[in-house]
Structure formats: structure tokens, C-alpha cells
Design an enzyme around this catalytic site. Structure first.
Site, PDB file in Angstrom:
ATOM      1  N   GLY A 122     101.695   5.714  75.386  1.00 26.83           N
ATOM      2  CA  GLY A 122     103.066   5.824  75.282  1.00 26.83           C
ATOM      3  C   GLY A 122     103.722   6.724  76.281  1.00 26.83           C
ATOM      4  O   GLY A 122     103.364   6.810  77.409  1.00 26.83           O
ATOM      5  N   LEU A 123     104.831   7.410  75.962  1.00 26.39           N
ATOM      6  CA  LEU A 123     105.654   8.393  76.667  1.00 26.39           C
ATOM      7  C   LEU A 123     106.065   7.373  77.933  1.00 26.39           C
ATOM      8  O   LEU A 123     106.105   7.926  79.226  1.00 26.39           O
ATOM      9  CB  LEU A 123     104.758   9.387  77.415  1.00 26.39           C
ATOM     10  N   CYS A 124     106.547   6.284  77.585  1.00 27.07           N
ATOM     11  CA  CYS A 124     107.005   5.468  78.649  1.00 27.07           C
ATOM     12  C   CYS A 124     108.373   4.820  78.055  1.00 27.07           C
ATOM     13  O   CYS A 124     108.545   3.576  78.395  1.00 27.07           O
ATOM     14  CB  CYS A 124     105.976   4.410  79.069  1.00 27.07           C
ATOM     15  N   GLY A 125     109.106   5.396  77.204  1.00 24.18           N
ATOM     16  CA  GLY A 125     110.501   4.929  76.796  1.00 24.18           C
ATOM     17  C   GLY A 125     110.342   3.753  75.935  1.00 24.18           C
ATOM     18  O   GLY A 125     109.429   3.939  75.144  1.00 24.18           O
ATOM     19  N   PHE A 127     109.175   0.837  76.421  1.00 23.20           N
ATOM     20  CA  PHE A 127     108.736  -0.252  77.183  1.00 23.20           C
ATOM     21  C   PHE A 127     107.881  -0.903  76.064  1.00 23.20           C
ATOM     22  O   PHE A 127     107.962  -2.290  76.027  1.00 23.20           O
ATOM     23  CB  PHE A 127     107.622   0.246  78.297  1.00 23.20           C
TER      24      PHE A 127
END
Lengths: 359, 137
Positions: A122-125, A127
Site C-alpha cells: 500500500g502507501l500509494c494513494g 492506485f
């Protein structure tokens, strides 16, 4: 007599100061109004600074990986170019023959397999959410058309999502390595190949994030199977793009800023080719050739998906870093304001004590 | 006369040099390619690729099925994967062969058997590629 009074005043001041320091107050209730002890504020500021360092590091790592993803696409270009050229020439040579190939066989569509590519972390908005929303939309469309469907999920985020939804039939969930390899694409290729050839499904669609720019990537759906004998790439609406056009994204620095240029490269196909013998039956040769093409398409999708994920993570971590900087600034202001108020209070007490002594 | 040989995989270019001669495993057997070979399209089977360099040295590469096109003294080989013999670790390849043999004897069911046979064949080809002794001439 005078000395004795002075001693009493100092003692009283020290007691008051100590009480002020240890007093606990309620946590902040409105936006910028911060009410807590100086020690807590200090701890909070340090914590925010650490978070900022982490998000900044993640941003830089993502930027480096985007560049590496670009290199991966570039290094796979010679293969794609040669494959398209060979496929084009093959079709020219055997145009008059009626070829029946398992991968190009078109049947009435009753069941569709949807291959969904998501990220591993995760930690990709938004996406992963964007891809999964698109998958849900497509599933609803297939339901309305009265078609059966099954999902092949690739990537941890997608796997977790579909496993929590038993009502969506999940054919297989696959995990890939953090950098797409031929082995990963081959595993997906083998699965969709066997599904299609055994006529379990009549159509295979690939859903992935197409890398458009550092701040934008669109989930798109591409028809994998049945494939056109000429190697055209078709979307679900039947719009085909000539495979001789190869899009390439390039990460560049324009005026000191990171930008992405996406250029179309027209692969030159030789106009005249000599009469070529076929060592085996043309059907057999195309049988060997089309799986290569399918595999390279899937690998390309995996690479684009990874680049999109990394760009999204870069943006997300950049925003997080900016937020951390702003928050730290606000907390510092509140901290300094409180510290100043405390010092002023102490000074007032000292002055009052002195006045009392003088009086 | 020379041949231009390109061995391309989706990951990278394996080979991109002029050579004197190659021996290629196709679906219908091995073929040797010398300069001025007739134009030909062929499917490539799993097997070794022997390369004779300009200095008459021989190299071996391993191909895992694909396609080859020979036109105008230019050979283009497309495959999902390929390895040069020099990149293969002999001990690792030997261990992989032994593991594959053990897995074959333990395989149950048709699917496992097919997969085990394929893995064994693959491991054997890699071992042969490492141990191959070029002809002396």
C-alpha cells in the site's frame, strides 16, 4: 530581618513554578489551539520529524524505482519490435491460407476471465482502489450483459480484496515478485492459455494501470484472448491499435522538474521480404509464436502497472512529507508560544514578589 | 562470410554479434546454419544452441522454446528465456538435475508427472550445456 523575608519569597516562587510545570491539561479540542504540556509537545514534534524523514526516504526510493521500471521497459523493446516484425511478415506470407489457431479462434462469448493486476503493497494513494473499482464496474457490466465471469487476481492487494468477497468467483490468485520477471508473466500466460484453450472461458481481458504520467495512471481493460492473428491489441470495445505502434514512456528532467514524455514509435516493417521456407507447418510455427506475443503483452502490462504504482507512491509520500513539514511548523509555533507564556508568567511572579518585598 | 545472430528475450538481448556458424534445435530436429542459408522460419524447441565464433571457438546457450527466422544471413531467435552456458553454475545445475530426478520418482498424478518430466528435461539440458565439449578442428 530583611534577609529572612527574601528567603521566604524565593521559596514561594519555586513552589508555584513547579506546580505550573507538572500540571496536566486536556488534549486540543479545536484546530490550531494546542493545549498540552511542553514535554508532550516536544515529543510530538520529534515524532512528526521522524515520520517526515521516513516519507521523504520512501519518496526518493519510489523515484529511483520508477527510473528502473523505465529501464526494464526499454530493455524489453528489442524483443517486442522483433516479434511484431516477424508476426507481420508471417501474416504477409501466409495471407492466402486459411489458418485455424487455438489462440485466434473466436467463439460466442458466454464466460469471460478478468485478469486484475494490483500492487503488492500500500502507501500509494488510490492506485489499488482505482484498479479494484474498475474491476467492480466491469463485473457489473458483464452481469448486465448476462455473461458469466471469473477473476484471476494478481498482487497481494487484489488477492486480499477478492478473498473477502466470496460472491465474486475467483479462479486463481497469484503473487508476483516485486520486480516483474518473465517467470511471473509466464505463470499468468500459462493460466489464461489453458483456460482459453480448454474452452472454460471464451474471452480473457486484462485490467491494469496504464502509466500515463507521474501524477496520472488510468486503469484500462485490454482483450488478451482471442487475439488477432496480426497481433493487434484490442480493448473491450473492439477498438484495435496497430501493434506496429509501440508506446514508450520516458522519465526525463525538463527545466529541473521530473516529467514523463510518452512517444509513439513506429516500428518499421520491411516492405519486401524474400520467399521464406517453413521448417514446420505454418500453424505449428504460429502456435510457437503467438504464446511469445501473449507473454510479452502480459509482461508489458506488469511493468506498466509497477511503474504506475511507484509513481502513485511517489506522489503519496511527497504529499505526506509536505503535510509533515507543515504540521511540524504549526507545532513548533504552538510550542514556542507556550514556552514564552510560561517564561512571562515566571517573570511576573518574580516581579510581584520583589514588589511585595519592597512594600 | 559471416552470420548476424540476435537472441532476444523479453528481459534482455542475450546475443548480438557476428558468428560463423550455429547449430539450432528446432521442433523437427537440429539444423546447422552456415552463411548463405536459405530463408527459413522455424519454431525452436527446448534445447542447446551451439555458436561458433569468428575465432573458431564454440559457445553454448540454452533456449526454452520460441521462434527463429533466418533471412539474408541474419538470424533472429525469439524466446521467453535463454541462458549462455558461461552464465550457468555447474554445481547448481547438477543439484537441480538431482532434485528434478527425485521429484520425478515421487510424482503422483498426470499433472505432476508432466511438470516433473518438463523440469527434468530442462535441468538435463542445462547440465549438458555446461559439460559440452566442442568438436576439435
Amino acid at each position: 530581618m530583611s534577609c529572612s523575608h527574601l528567603s521566604t519569597a524565593w521559596s514561594s516562587s519555586a513552589l508555584a513554578s513547579s506546580a505550573s510545570t507538572t500540571r496536566r491539561r486536556s488534549p486540543p479540542r479545536s484546530g490550531l489551539l494546542v493545549r498540552c504540556s511542553l514535554r508532550e509537545l516536544r515529543t510530538r514534534i520529534d515524532s512528526v520529524r521522524n515520520t517526515q524523514k521516513i516519507t521523504e526516504a520512501m519518496k526518493l526510493v519510489a523515484a529511483a524505482k520508477v527510473r528502473r521500471a523505465q529501464e526494464a521497459v526499454v530493455s524489453s523493446r528489442p524483443f517486442s519490435e522483433a516479434l511484431v516484425e516477424v508476426l507481420y511478415n508471417m501474416n504477409q506470407e501466409i495471407q492466402t491460407e486459411d489458418i485455424d489457431l487455438p489462440l485466434t479462434r473466436t467463439r460466442p462469448v458466454k464466460k469471460v476471465a478478468l485478469v486484475v493486476l494490483t500492487g503488492e503493497r500500500g502507501l500509494c494513494g488510490s492506485f489499488n482502489n482505482n484498479v479494484l473499482k474498475k474491476a467492480e464496474t466491469r463485473i457489473d457490466e458483464l452481469k448486465q450483459l448476462g455473461l458469466q465471469y471469473t477473476v484471476v487476481s494478481v498482487g497481494k492487494k487484489g488477492n486480499a480484496y477478492f478473498q473477502r468477497r466470496p460472491y465474486i468467483p475467483l479462479e486463481r490468485d497469484l503473487e508476483v515478485s516485486s520486480v516483474p520477471t518473465v517467470k511471473d508473466s509466464q505463470a499468468i500466460c500459462d493460466l489464461v492459455y489453458s483456460l482459453f484453450v480448454s474452452e472454460e472461458v471464451d474471452k480473457v481481458e486484462l485490467l491494469y494501470s496504464k502509466f500515463v504520467s507521474l501524477v496520472r495512471s488510468d486503469p484500462i481493460i485490454q482483450t488478451l484472448l482471442p487475439m488477432s492473428p496480426k497481433g493487434e491489441i484490442c480493448d473491450v470495445n473492439g477498438v484495435c491499435v496497430d501493434a506496429t505502434e509501440d508506446e514508450l514512456f520516458r522519465l526525463t528532467t525538463k527545466e529541473g522538474k521530473l516529467t514523463v514524455e510518452r512517444e509513439k514509435v513506429k516500428i518499421e516493417t520491411q516492405p519486401f521480404s524474400p520467399v521464406v521456407q517453413f521448417e514446420q507447418d505454418p500453424v505449428q510455427i504460429l502456435d510457437a509464436l503467438l504464446p511469445l506475443y501473449l507473454n510479452s503483452q502480459i509482461l508489458r502490462a506488469l511493468q506498466e502497472s509497477l511503474a504506475s504504482e511507484l509513481a502513485a507512491r511517489m506522489s503519496a509520500m511527497s504529499s505526506a512529507t509536505d503535510n509533515a513539514i507543515e504540521l511540524r511548523k504549526n507545532l513548533s509555533i504552538a510550542y514556542n508560544r507556550q514556552r514564552q507564556a510560561k517564561i512571562t508568567g515566571e517573570i511576573l511572579e518574580i516581579v510581584a514578589g520583589a514588589d511585595a518585598l519592597a512594600g | 562470410m559471416k552470420l548476424n545472430l540476435y537472441v532476444l528475450t523479453p528481459k534482455r538481448i542475450i546475443w548480438d554479434c557476428e558468428v560463423k556458424e550455429i547449430i539450432l534445435s528446432t521442433n523437427s530436429g537440429q539444423i546447422g546454419v552456415l552463411p548463405n542459408h536459405a530463408p527459413i522460419n522455424t519454431a525452436v524447441d527446448m534445447g542447446p544452441l551451439r555458436i561458433r565464433l569468428l575465432n573458431d571457438q564454440w559457445l553454448t546457450a540454452v533456449l526454452w522454446s520460441g521462434f527463429a527466422r533466418i533471412v539474408n544471413n541474419e538470424i533472429i531467435i525469439l524466446g521467453n528465456d535463454a541462458e549462455l552456458g558461461s552464465d550457468i553454475d555447474p554445481e547448481e545445475a547438477q543439484q537441480a538435475l538431482e532434485i528434478a530426478e527425485a521429484n520425478l520418482s515421487k510424482a503422483e498424478g498426470t499433472k505432476e508427472l508432466v511438470e516433473a518430466k518438463l523440469a527434468l528435461r530442462r535441468a538435463r539440458i542445462r547440465v549438458e550445456a555446461v559439460n559440452w565439449i566442442p568438436p576439435s578442428n
